[in-house]
Design a protein around this motif. Structure first.
Motif, PDB file in Angstrom:
ATOM      1  N   PRO A  52       0.810  -1.234   0.000  1.00 51.63           N
ATOM      2  CA  PRO A  52       0.000   0.000   0.000  1.00 51.63           C
ATOM      3  C   PRO A  52       0.835   1.273   0.000  1.00 51.63           C
ATOM      4  CG  PRO A  52       0.052  -0.963   2.192  1.00 51.63           C
ATOM      5  CD  PRO A  52       0.743  -1.944   1.294  1.00 51.63           C
ATOM      6  N   PHE A  53       2.176   1.156   0.142  1.00 52.75           N
ATOM      7  CA  PHE A  53       3.070   2.316   0.196  1.00 52.75           C
ATOM      8  C   PHE A  53       2.652   3.295   1.296  1.00 52.75           C
ATOM      9  CE2 PHE A  53       3.424   0.892  -4.268  1.00 52.75           C
ATOM     10  CZ  PHE A  53       4.779   0.649  -4.308  1.00 52.75           C
ATOM     11  N   VAL A  54       2.348   2.720   2.453  1.00 54.41           N
ATOM     12  CA  VAL A  54       2.042   3.535   3.629  1.00 54.41           C
ATOM     13  C   VAL A  54       3.338   3.829   4.349  1.00 54.41           C
ATOM     14  CG1 VAL A  54       0.810   3.643   5.816  1.00 54.41           C
ATOM     15  CG2 VAL A  54      -0.241   2.512   3.847  1.00 54.41           C
ATOM     16  N   ARG A  55       3.602   5.092   4.599  1.00 53.59           N
ATOM     17  CA  ARG A  55       4.869   5.483   5.221  1.00 53.59           C
ATOM     18  C   ARG A  55       4.739   5.420   6.743  1.00 53.59           C
ATOM     19  NH1 ARG A  55       7.430  10.746   2.765  1.00 53.59           N
ATOM     20  NH2 ARG A  55       9.093   9.949   4.108  1.00 53.59           N
ATOM     21  N   ASP A  56       4.839   4.189   7.270  1.00 57.18           N
ATOM     22  CA  ASP A  56       4.742   3.988   8.707  1.00 57.18           C
ATOM     23  C   ASP A  56       6.058   3.510   9.310  1.00 57.18           C
ATOM     24  OD1 ASP A  56       4.850   1.496   7.619  1.00 57.18           O
ATOM     25  OD2 ASP A  56       2.987   0.755   8.505  1.00 57.18           O
ATOM     26  N   GLY A  57       7.129   3.501   8.510  1.00 53.15           N
ATOM     27  CA  GLY A  57       8.431   3.100   9.008  1.00 53.15           C
ATOM     28  C   GLY A  57       8.720   1.616   8.930  1.00 53.15           C
ATOM     29  N   SER A  58       7.731   0.779   8.582  1.00 52.81           N
ATOM     30  CA  SER A  58       7.959  -0.656   8.488  1.00 52.81           C
ATOM     31  C   SER A  58       8.432  -1.031   7.097  1.00 52.81           C
ATOM     32  CB  SER A  58       6.672  -1.416   8.826  1.00 52.81           C
ATOM     33  OG  SER A  58       5.665  -1.131   7.865  1.00 52.81           O
ATOM     34  N   GLY A  59       9.035  -2.206   6.981  1.00 54.90           N
ATOM     35  CA  GLY A  59       9.467  -2.692   5.674  1.00 54.90           C
ATOM     36  C   GLY A  59       8.283  -3.061   4.805  1.00 54.90           C
ATOM     37  N   GLN A  60       8.425  -2.844   3.512  1.00 59.47           N
ATOM     38  CA  GLN A  60       7.369  -3.181   2.563  1.00 59.47           C
ATOM     39  C   GLN A  60       7.978  -3.969   1.407  1.00 59.47           C
ATOM     40  OE1 GLN A  60       4.456  -0.084   1.673  1.00 59.47           O
ATOM     41  NE2 GLN A  60       5.176   1.097   3.426  1.00 59.47           N
ATOM     42  N   HIS A  61       7.172  -4.870   0.849  1.00 55.10           N
ATOM     43  CA  HIS A  61       7.671  -5.839  -0.112  1.00 55.10           C
ATOM     44  C   HIS A  61       6.782  -5.873  -1.352  1.00 55.10           C
ATOM     45  CE1 HIS A  61      10.271  -7.798   3.018  1.00 55.10           C
ATOM     46  NE2 HIS A  61       9.378  -7.198   3.787  1.00 55.10           N
ATOM     47  N   ILE A  62       7.427  -6.049  -2.492  1.00 50.87           N
ATOM     48  CA  ILE A  62       6.722  -6.417  -3.715  1.00 50.87           C
ATOM     49  C   ILE A  62       7.017  -7.885  -3.963  1.00 50.87           C
ATOM     50  CG2 ILE A  62       6.842  -4.098  -4.681  1.00 50.87           C
ATOM     51  CD1 ILE A  62       9.157  -5.012  -6.415  1.00 50.87           C
ATOM     52  N   GLY A  63       6.262  -8.499  -4.863  1.00 48.56           N
ATOM     53  CA  GLY A  63       6.526  -9.908  -5.095  1.00 48.56           C
ATOM     54  C   GLY A  63       5.577 -10.516  -6.097  1.00 48.56           C
ATOM     55  N   GLU A  64       5.674 -11.837  -6.199  1.00 46.81           N
ATOM     56  CA  GLU A  64       4.827 -12.619  -7.091  1.00 46.81           C
ATOM     57  C   GLU A  64       4.459 -13.917  -6.376  1.00 46.81           C
ATOM     58  OE1 GLU A  64       7.875 -12.161  -9.735  1.00 46.81           O
ATOM     59  OE2 GLU A  64       8.865 -14.084  -9.374  1.00 46.81           O
ATOM     60  N   THR A  65       3.297 -14.440  -6.705  1.00 45.64           N
ATOM     61  CA  THR A  65       2.821 -15.630  -6.029  1.00 45.64           C
ATOM     62  C   THR A  65       1.933 -16.441  -6.964  1.00 45.64           C
ATOM     63  OG1 THR A  65       1.650 -16.437  -4.054  1.00 45.64           O
ATOM     64  CG2 THR A  65       0.803 -14.433  -5.067  1.00 45.64           C
ATOM     65  N   ILE A  66       1.885 -17.733  -6.715  1.00 46.56           N
ATOM     66  CA  ILE A  66       0.941 -18.637  -7.375  1.00 46.56           C
ATOM     67  C   ILE A  66       0.038 -19.195  -6.290  1.00 46.56           C
ATOM     68  CG2 ILE A  66       0.637 -20.779  -8.680  1.00 46.56           C
ATOM     69  CD1 ILE A  66       3.325 -20.309  -9.976  1.00 46.56           C
ATOM     70  N   THR A  67      -1.263 -19.057  -6.476  1.00 47.60           N
ATOM     71  CA  THR A  67      -2.230 -19.575  -5.515  1.00 47.60           C
ATOM     72  C   THR A  67      -3.151 -20.579  -6.184  1.00 47.60           C
ATOM     73  OG1 THR A  67      -3.788 -17.763  -5.983  1.00 47.60           O
ATOM     74  CG2 THR A  67      -2.190 -17.413  -4.217  1.00 47.60           C
ATOM     75  N   ASP A  68      -3.721 -21.486  -5.372  1.00 49.62           N
ATOM     76  CA  ASP A  68      -4.698 -22.429  -5.899  1.00 49.62           C
ATOM     77  C   ASP A  68      -6.090 -21.824  -5.803  1.00 49.62           C
ATOM     78  OD1 ASP A  68      -5.403 -22.581  -3.251  1.00 49.62           O
ATOM     79  OD2 ASP A  68      -4.695 -24.635  -2.949  1.00 49.62           O
ATOM     80  N   HIS A  69      -7.100 -22.636  -6.112  1.00 45.62           N
ATOM     81  CA  HIS A  69      -8.468 -22.106  -6.153  1.00 45.62           C
ATOM     82  C   HIS A  69      -8.980 -21.706  -4.769  1.00 45.62           C
ATOM     83  CE1 HIS A  69      -8.912 -26.358  -5.134  1.00 45.62           C
ATOM     84  NE2 HIS A  69     -10.113 -26.080  -4.660  1.00 45.62           N
ATOM     85  N   LYS A  70      -8.310 -22.169  -3.708  1.00 43.09           N
ATOM     86  CA  LYS A  70      -8.691 -21.797  -2.353  1.00 43.09           C
ATOM     87  C   LYS A  70      -7.911 -20.581  -1.841  1.00 43.09           C
ATOM     88  CE  LYS A  70      -9.869 -26.546  -1.053  1.00 43.09           C
ATOM     89  NZ  LYS A  70      -9.578 -27.662  -0.095  1.00 43.09           N
ATOM     90  N   GLY A  71      -6.984 -20.082  -2.637  1.00 47.84           N
ATOM     91  CA  GLY A  71      -6.167 -18.967  -2.203  1.00 47.84           C
ATOM     92  C   GLY A  71      -4.909 -19.373  -1.472  1.00 47.84           C
ATOM     93  N   GLN A  72      -4.646 -20.684  -1.376  1.00 52.65           N
ATOM     94  CA  GLN A  72      -3.436 -21.153  -0.716  1.00 52.65           C
ATOM     95  C   GLN A  72      -2.217 -20.833  -1.554  1.00 52.65           C
ATOM     96  OE1 GLN A  72      -3.241 -25.405  -0.241  1.00 52.65           O
ATOM     97  NE2 GLN A  72      -1.355 -25.342   0.973  1.00 52.65           N
TER      98      GLN A  72
END
Length: 391
Positions: free
Chosen positions: A301-321
């Motif tokens: 979300p690019f919220v500037r709260d001082g915590s680390g933030q990550h971009i990435g990629e993922t593969i999920t199944d039909h249940k969202g796992q």
């Protein structure tokens, strides 16, 4: 879907090498119907990616990943299979041995994700995520406000580029991966440098992880991770501490106490160490549908709260796992640029409205735009003091 759900993955006690902490992730059972194989490219690692017939970029690309949902994934795919490359040399070994073949150079890659014969998809790990970040509001101003230059209105944020570091250059990472003890059911790892989360890596099957474990040193890492590895101090190791008051009388009591320590570590890790990754809300962009699986890339979300933030990629199944996951930690400067672009786009690129949303003056917003490296978007006289005439 707006969060990463690592259902079915359990945290095991960390292993430490200097300033690098590696936290193994094990699965109760492999993800059914999906396997990941590595596709090796030219040893130099330089490649050209063709996004479309007009857009190309050059980057470090040592290997690709091939997602196979055909259901027959019994072992590794031959490196470079399905592409325009040729193997040479011969080795003798069992059918399950990994072929150590050398490949002729393969420099051009058509698209970030490309379908292969059968139920297979080749994609370039981390390039999906980084391209999504670089394309953030890439079109530039949507309205021809007088402050924006003709080049900004015509070409947007072109070109954009980000500097990254090879995993080999992160101090201690290569040695940590070399001496790392891989668990029998391990399907992933959380990589910490100076106890800052540098990357998360998850695959669907333990055999896939064993083949891809060493590839983490060929991944891309941000400037902050490189600095933490260079200047950070060694981190404390995980140690189980069983107090005298727990009344250990038998081996069963000792085993139960040790497992209690493992559970306490897992809760501490998920609630403290990995909180910045697991508790964030992401914007997901679907890249490709693969039967019952879906390949996504995501942005924070690019919220500037001082915590680390990550971009990435993922593969999920039909249940969202989550079956596959690879992340990239953004630096503070990258987070600021993403936050600034989101604010400008939300204000329809009108400087006065954007400045009001940020709670700063228009002049301060112009200064931030220039400091972020976007000065070419503005006309040369915007934000500069007017020239006083001599009368």
């Amino acid at each position: 879907m707006n969060r990463l759900e690592l259902t079915g993955l359990t945290t095991r006690p960390a292993q430490v090498w200097g300033g690098v902490r590696l936290v193994p992730l094990v699965r109760e059972a492999p993800v059914e119907g999906l396997r990941l194989h590595r596709e090796v490219y030219d040893g130099l690692g330089a490649g050209i990616v063709e996004l479309d017939h007009r857009t190309q970029y050059i980057s470090y690309i040592p290997h690709g990943l091939v997602a196979d949902w055909s259901g027959g994934g019994e072992g590794p795919e031959v490196p470079g299979a399905g592409g325009q490359s040729a193997a040479y040399g011969t080795q003798l070994g069992g059918t399950r041995d990994v072929p150590h073949t050398a490949r002729l150079p393969r420099l051009a890659h058509h698209r970030l994700a490309k379908r292969r014969p059968g139920n297979r998809l080749r994609f370039l790990p981390l390039h999906l995520a980084l391209e999504g970040y670089l394309a953030l509001h890439f079109g530039g101003p949507s309205t021809a406000w007088e402050e924006w230059s003709r080049g900004a209105l015509r070409g947007g944020l072109s070109p954009r580029a980000e500097d990254t570091y090879l995993g080999w250059s992160v101090r201690g990472l290569g040695d940590a991966l070399r001496v790392f003890e891989i668990h029998p059911d391990q399907c992933g790892v959380m990589v910490y440098v100076s106890d800052a989360l540098a990357a998360a890596f998850v695959v669907p099957h333990p055999e896939d992880y064993r083949l891809l474990h060493a590839s983490l040193v060929e991944d891309l890492y941000g400037e902050l991770v490189h600095q933490y590895g260079l200047y950070g101090a060694p981190v404390p190791e995980f140690g189980a501490r069983i107090r005298d008051g727990e009344h250990i009388r038998t081996l069963a009591d000792l085993r139960a106490a040790a497992r209690g320590q493992e559970r306490a570590w897992a809760q501490a890790h998920d609630g403290l160490f990995a909180r910045e990754l697991l508790d964030s809300s992401y914007g997901f962009d679907r890249v490709y549908r693969m039967g019952s699986f879906t390949l996504w890339r995501f942005l924070p979300p690019f919220v500037r709260d001082g915590s680390g933030q990550h971009i990435g990629e993922t593969i999920t199944d039909h249940k969202g796992q989550v079956a596959y996951l690879k992340t990239f930690r953004l630096s503070d400067a990258q987070i600021r640029r993403g936050y600034l672009l989101h604010t400008l786009a939300g204000a329809d690129w009108e400087l006065s409205r954007a400045a009001g949303a940020l709670g700063v003056s228009r002049e301060e917003l112009v200064r931030r735009i220039r400091a972020a490296g976007f000065s070419e978007l503005l006309k040369g006289n915007v934000g500069r003091a007017p020239t006083r005439l001599p009368f």
